[in-house]
Design an enzyme around this catalytic site. Sequence first.
Site, PDB file in Angstrom:
ATOM      1  N   CYS A   1     -10.279  -8.420   1.260  1.00 12.18           N
ATOM      2  CA  CYS A   1     -10.234  -9.837   1.586  1.00 12.18           C
ATOM      3  C   CYS A   1     -11.018 -10.176   2.844  1.00 12.18           C
ATOM      4  O   CYS A   1     -11.406 -11.312   3.034  1.00 12.18           O
ATOM      5  CB  CYS A   1      -8.788 -10.271   1.745  1.00 12.18           C
ATOM      6  SG  CYS A   1      -7.767  -9.517   0.506  1.00 12.18           S
TER       7      CYS A   1
ATOM      8  N   GLN B   1       0.814  -1.228   0.000  1.00 13.76           N
ATOM      9  CA  GLN B   1       0.000   0.000   0.000  1.00 13.76           C
ATOM     10  C   GLN B   1       0.848   1.280   0.000  1.00 13.76           C
ATOM     11  O   GLN B   1       0.295   2.380   0.049  1.00 13.76           O
ATOM     12  CB  GLN B   1      -0.959   0.012   1.192  1.00 13.76           C
ATOM     13  CG  GLN B   1      -2.007  -1.092   1.158  1.00 13.76           C
ATOM     14  CD  GLN B   1      -3.110  -0.866   0.115  1.00 13.76           C
ATOM     15  OE1 GLN B   1      -3.242   0.222  -0.461  1.00 13.76           O
ATOM     16  NE2 GLN B   1      -3.898  -1.901  -0.134  1.00 13.76           N
TER      17      GLN B   1
ATOM     18  N   HIS C   1      -1.526  -5.203  -9.090  1.00 15.99           N
ATOM     19  CA  HIS C   1      -2.885  -4.661  -9.329  1.00 15.99           C
ATOM     20  C   HIS C   1      -3.235  -3.505  -8.400  1.00 15.99           C
ATOM     21  O   HIS C   1      -4.251  -2.844  -8.578  1.00 15.99           O
ATOM     22  CB  HIS C   1      -3.949  -5.772  -9.256  1.00 15.99           C
ATOM     23  CG  HIS C   1      -4.247  -6.283  -7.883  1.00 15.99           C
ATOM     24  ND1 HIS C   1      -5.290  -5.801  -7.130  1.00 15.99           N
ATOM     25  CD2 HIS C   1      -3.654  -7.237  -7.129  1.00 15.99           C
ATOM     26  CE1 HIS C   1      -5.322  -6.462  -5.974  1.00 15.99           C
ATOM     27  NE2 HIS C   1      -4.339  -7.326  -5.949  1.00 15.99           N
TER      28      HIS C   1
HETATM   29  N1  PLP Z   1      -0.826  -6.640   1.733  1.00 10.49           N
HETATM   30  C1  PLP Z   1      -1.579  -5.536   1.833  1.00 10.49           C
HETATM   31  C2  PLP Z   1      -1.122  -4.425   2.729  1.00 10.49           C
HETATM   32  C3  PLP Z   1      -2.766  -5.423   1.106  1.00 10.49           C
HETATM   33  O1  PLP Z   1      -3.505  -4.309   1.208  1.00 10.49           O
HETATM   34  C4  PLP Z   1      -3.173  -6.493   0.283  1.00 10.49           C
HETATM   35  C5  PLP Z   1      -4.452  -6.441  -0.456  1.00 10.49           C
HETATM   36  O2  PLP Z   1      -5.364  -5.722  -0.105  1.00 10.49           O
HETATM   37  C6  PLP Z   1      -2.341  -7.616   0.212  1.00 10.49           C
HETATM   38  C7  PLP Z   1      -1.186  -7.655   0.954  1.00 10.49           C
HETATM   39  C8  PLP Z   1      -2.710  -8.792  -0.653  1.00 10.49           C
HETATM   40  O3  PLP Z   1      -2.576  -8.453  -1.990  1.00 10.49           O
HETATM   41  P1  PLP Z   1      -3.079  -9.418  -3.149  1.00 10.49           P
HETATM   42  O4  PLP Z   1      -4.497  -9.081  -3.388  1.00 10.49           O
HETATM   43  O5  PLP Z   1      -2.227  -9.070  -4.303  1.00 10.49           O
HETATM   44  O6  PLP Z   1      -2.870 -10.803  -2.700  1.00 10.49           O
END
Ligand code: PLP
Length: 373
Positions: A320, A175, A197
């Site tokens: 998530c 982020q 992404h």
């Molecule tokens: N780490 C952080 C701080 C995130 O905000 C996210 C997704 O929101 C992830 C890891 C996971 O990313 P990905 O969707 O590419 O698995």
Amino acid sequence: MIYLDYGATTPIDPEVMETYIKTSSMFFANPTSLHQLGQKSNYQFGLAVKEIKEVLNLPNHDIVFTSNATEANNLALFGLAELQSKGRIITTRIEHASVYEVMHELEKKYEVIYLEADENGVIKMEDLKQACTKSTILVSIMWVNNVLGTIQPIREILSWLKDFPKVKVHVDIVQGLGKIHPDFPFSAIDVLTFSTHKLYGPKGIGGMLYKKGLVFQKRLFGSSAQYGIKPGTFDLSLVMATAKAIKKFHQAVDQHQTYMKELYFFLRTGLEKLPFVVINTPKEQITYYVMNISIPSIAGETIVHALEAKEIYVSTGSACSSKLKKPEKTIFSQTKDLIRSTSSIRISMSHLTTKEELQILLAALSEIGEKYG
Ligand code: PLP
């Protein structure tokens, strides 16, 4: 339609898309094939890797591309921890699920210490200092929190850990990359993980950048591609698109920062006028890309759907965990308030966001507050 969920994912930038499409048609051969076509693909792969390392100033790091940051975090954390049979691992209560859930798994074998956030959504150095002992093997602390947009004190952490040379450091930079510049050298971190992404690139690719020579306990078995850490055929087009996105958006950080700060305070001033809104994101030590608020009389999910009915798209936390009706753990760690942490929403902005869009959001929140509050 007003999209304010850029923290969950971003639309693909047209130049990044062009790179993806061109590479798919021009270099379809497998970069690990020995023939000329394969070698041409491999040459392009080398250029992409070189570009990423140059842009991020990481001459002594290697890259392994994964399917996303979740996979990168899993490979990094299990890979580093499982080199040791026991020991202490330090992380935070405010990590993304792709770190937090790995830590719960690691608890079966290791002693895992979770640092809490303070009222500003930042971990306290004092807590880290207290937690760090001779038995510590790994420290994993994110750079920018995905729920609040707060910047964690990585520079201070690195400085403190100089006295613990055996401790490996992992930083999730998902982020922060393309939003702010680090006040610490990326090169000082053992393993950095990212996701394309989140920075206007395609889905299906993320990666880990790690100090050359660092060994990981293997979790995947197959060919020797990608140092055997992530064996299997990878998509060169995704790799090339990643290099393009990192270069473009890392270099645009300063250009976007002034505008983002303006947008952030425009939104904040508007929110401060709504009596039923509690603002969770602080004013300082933040990226200006995220505004987290609670409307304590309404569940976060209800606010999300009420806004959705007006074609405004936000989320309750990280994408998530947005389907879970549990308190948002970052907001709970910050506030220790069950009501605030079940009634929070994340408004995540971009340089593509306009003040007009935020004005419409403010009007919608005002209506929702009156209706449900
Ligand atoms: N780490 C952080 C701080 C995130 O905000 C996210 C997704 O929101 C992830 C890891 C996971 O990313 P990905 O969707 O590419 O698995």
